[in-house]
Write an enzyme that holds these catalytic residues in place. Structure first.
Site, short mmCIF file in Angstrom:
data_model
loop_
_atom_site.label_atom_id
_atom_site.label_comp_id
_atom_site.label_asym_id
_atom_site.label_seq_id
_atom_site.Cartn_x
_atom_site.Cartn_y
_atom_site.Cartn_z
N ASP A 40 22.98 3.89 14.76
CA ASP A 40 22.82 2.59 16.02
C ASP A 40 23.69 3.12 16.99
OD1 ASP A 40 20.82 1.26 14.21
OD2 ASP A 40 22.13 0.63 13.59
N LYS A 61 16.79 6.93 11.67
CA LYS A 61 16.27 5.74 12.02
C LYS A 61 16.85 5.43 13.16
CE LYS A 61 17.21 1.45 11.59
NZ LYS A 61 17.27 0.24 12.33
N ASP A 76 12.12 2.62 13.78
CA ASP A 76 12.27 1.07 13.69
C ASP A 76 12.23 -0.40 15.07
OD1 ASP A 76 12.01 -1.21 12.56
OD2 ASP A 76 14.24 -1.10 12.13
N LYS A 79 9.89 -2.25 15.27
CA LYS A 79 9.49 -3.54 14.83
C LYS A 79 8.21 -4.40 16.13
CE LYS A 79 13.83 -5.15 12.49
NZ LYS A 79 14.03 -3.89 12.85
N LEU A 80 6.76 -3.64 15.72
CA LEU A 80 6.26 -3.59 17.42
C LEU A 80 5.30 -4.68 16.34
CD1 LEU A 80 4.00 -0.02 16.42
CD2 LEU A 80 5.81 -0.87 18.65
N HIS A 81 4.90 -5.54 17.62
CA HIS A 81 4.66 -7.03 17.58
C HIS A 81 3.59 -6.98 18.86
CE1 HIS A 81 4.76 -11.47 15.81
NE2 HIS A 81 3.82 -10.94 15.86
N ASP A 82 1.77 -7.33 19.21
CA ASP A 82 1.62 -7.64 20.01
C ASP A 82 -0.20 -7.94 19.39
OD1 ASP A 82 0.34 -7.65 22.62
OD2 ASP A 82 2.13 -6.64 23.16
N ILE A 83 -0.75 -7.64 20.44
CA ILE A 83 -2.84 -7.79 20.32
C ILE A 83 -2.85 -6.67 19.65
CG2 ILE A 83 -2.98 -9.28 21.64
CD1 ILE A 83 -3.93 -7.21 24.00
N PRO A 84 -3.33 -6.61 18.66
CA PRO A 84 -4.11 -5.23 17.54
C PRO A 84 -4.48 -4.41 18.63
CG PRO A 84 -5.49 -6.65 17.12
CD PRO A 84 -4.62 -7.73 18.18
N THR A 100 15.62 -11.00 8.62
CA THR A 100 16.68 -11.84 8.04
C THR A 100 17.88 -12.39 8.95
OG1 THR A 100 17.96 -9.33 7.74
CG2 THR A 100 16.72 -10.27 5.58
N ARG A 136 25.70 -0.79 1.04
CA ARG A 136 27.58 0.18 1.19
C ARG A 136 27.03 0.36 -0.06
NH1 ARG A 136 26.01 -1.27 5.61
NH2 ARG A 136 26.78 -2.20 6.94
N GLN A 178 27.17 -6.93 8.09
CA GLN A 178 25.80 -7.39 6.62
C GLN A 178 26.30 -8.90 5.39
OE1 GLN A 178 23.28 -6.55 6.22
NE2 GLN A 178 22.31 -4.26 7.56
N ARG A 195 25.77 2.31 9.86
CA ARG A 195 27.61 2.50 10.10
C ARG A 195 29.06 3.46 8.75
NH1 ARG A 195 27.97 -3.33 11.56
NH2 ARG A 195 26.05 -3.65 9.51
O1 C5P Z 1 25.02 -0.20 10.03
P1 C5P Z 1 24.25 -0.42 8.82
O2 C5P Z 1 24.24 0.36 7.41
O3 C5P Z 1 24.18 -1.61 8.53
O4 C5P Z 1 22.74 -0.30 9.12
C1 C5P Z 1 22.10 -1.07 8.65
C2 C5P Z 1 20.51 -0.20 9.91
O5 C5P Z 1 19.36 -1.53 9.13
C3 C5P Z 1 20.59 -1.15 10.71
O6 C5P Z 1 19.95 -0.19 12.07
C4 C5P Z 1 20.53 -2.55 10.75
O7 C5P Z 1 19.37 -3.14 12.11
C5 C5P Z 1 19.05 -2.46 9.85
N1 C5P Z 1 18.48 -3.45 9.57
C6 C5P Z 1 19.07 -4.91 8.20
N2 C5P Z 1 18.82 -5.54 8.34
C7 C5P Z 1 17.42 -6.03 8.29
C8 C5P Z 1 16.56 -4.75 9.18
C9 C5P Z 1 16.85 -3.73 9.98
O8 C5P Z 1 20.20 -4.72 9.19
N3 C5P Z 1 16.70 -7.31 7.51
#
Ligand code: C5P
Length: 239
Positions: free
Chosen positions: A13, A34, A61, A63-68, A125, A186, A195, A216
């Site tokens: 990221d 990722k 990642d 996160k695709l969301h549209d018509i089929p 989340t 973590r 988080q 991170r």
């Molecule tokens: O830096 P960190 O370990 O928190 O990164 C977690 C990764 O997972 C980020 O790319 C975040 O966008 C992704 N993610 C998340 N929670 C979710 C879905 C994806 O933290 N429910």
């Protein structure tokens, strides 16, 4: 040197230069990175190729969301670009997820590469009960997550993304085969950042996660490779 780790996906990221620096440092240690929307929309498919050139598999990642029809094409293009794992929103529905599966199958047939896998995002989340209710979804979040996970895995997805704290329930609901990918990991004692529903690498694996997404704690470490190796050792110890 340790064998390349195929269970810890490093979330890049960050901007392109840093992503490439991290990829150079992690190649030979990590098996997966990722690439999310920010990096992909800045760099395009070239960032996927750049990771593959470093022998890193790519979880794209978006996160695709549209018509089929649109999702079939998007999944095919992403897999053709070299993505190995692609996320879609389960809320896009069974037909959309089946179309994503058709897209990655078409890409595999055309390129001769292994078929990219699809994972379904259930309820983000970032939602709480009130924001989910405001969308007209009245079931409690855990039952909605379970329902969408079963829909995803019954509609062509290879698995789901969920919090490590849901991994054990999802593994029980889905059985052994589906991929369960968990962010929110973590190492014990690490800064949790933004988080909240977190678990250690070992406990996420023991709960049934197939792969962990860690950002991170690795990317912001003084020595990202050493941080990766330490997490990888905890994962191996949990198997
Ligand atoms: O830096 P960190 O370990 O928190 O990164 C977690 C990764 O997972 C980020 O790319 C975040 O966008 C992704 N993610 C998340 N929670 C979710 C879905 C994806 O933290 N429910």
């Amino acid at each position: 040197m340790l064998e390349v780790d195929d269970k810890v996906i490093v979330a890049l990221d960050c901007g392109e230069d840093e992503a490439l620096r991290l990829a150079d440092a992690l190649a030979g240690h990590a098996g997966w990175v990722k690439v999310g929307m920010t990096l992909y929309y800045a760099c395009g498919p070239a960032i996927v190729s750049a990771m593959r050139e470093r022998c890193l598999k790519v979880f794209l990642d978006l996160k695709l969301h549209d018509i089929p029809h649109q999702i079939r094409g998007a999944a095919q293009a992403a897999a053709t670009a070299g993505a190995d794992l692609i996320s879609v929103h389960a809320l896009g529905g069974a037909d959309m997820m089946a179309a994503a599966r058709e897209g990655v199958e078409a890409a595999a047939a055309a390129t001769g590469r292994e078929r990219a896998h699809i994972v379904g995002i259930t309820i983000l989340t970032s939602h709480d009960a009130a924001s989910v209710a405001s969308l007209g979804i009245t079931d409690p979040i855990p039952s909605e997550v379970r329902r969408l996970a079963l829909l995803a895995c019954g509609s062509g997805a290879d698995g789901i993304v969920c919090s490590p704290q849901e991994a054990a329930d999802m593994r029980a609901a889905l059985g052994e085969k589906p991929l369960i990918v968990t962010p929110g990991v973590r190492p014990a004692g690490a800064d949790i950042g933004d988080q909240s529903r977190i678990a250690t690498p070992a406990s996420a694996i023991q709960a049934g996660a197939s792969m962990l997404v860690v950002g991170r704690p690795i990317t912001q470490a003084d020595d990202p490779t050493a941080a990766f190796d330490a997490i990888s050792a905890q994962v191996r110890g949990a198997n």
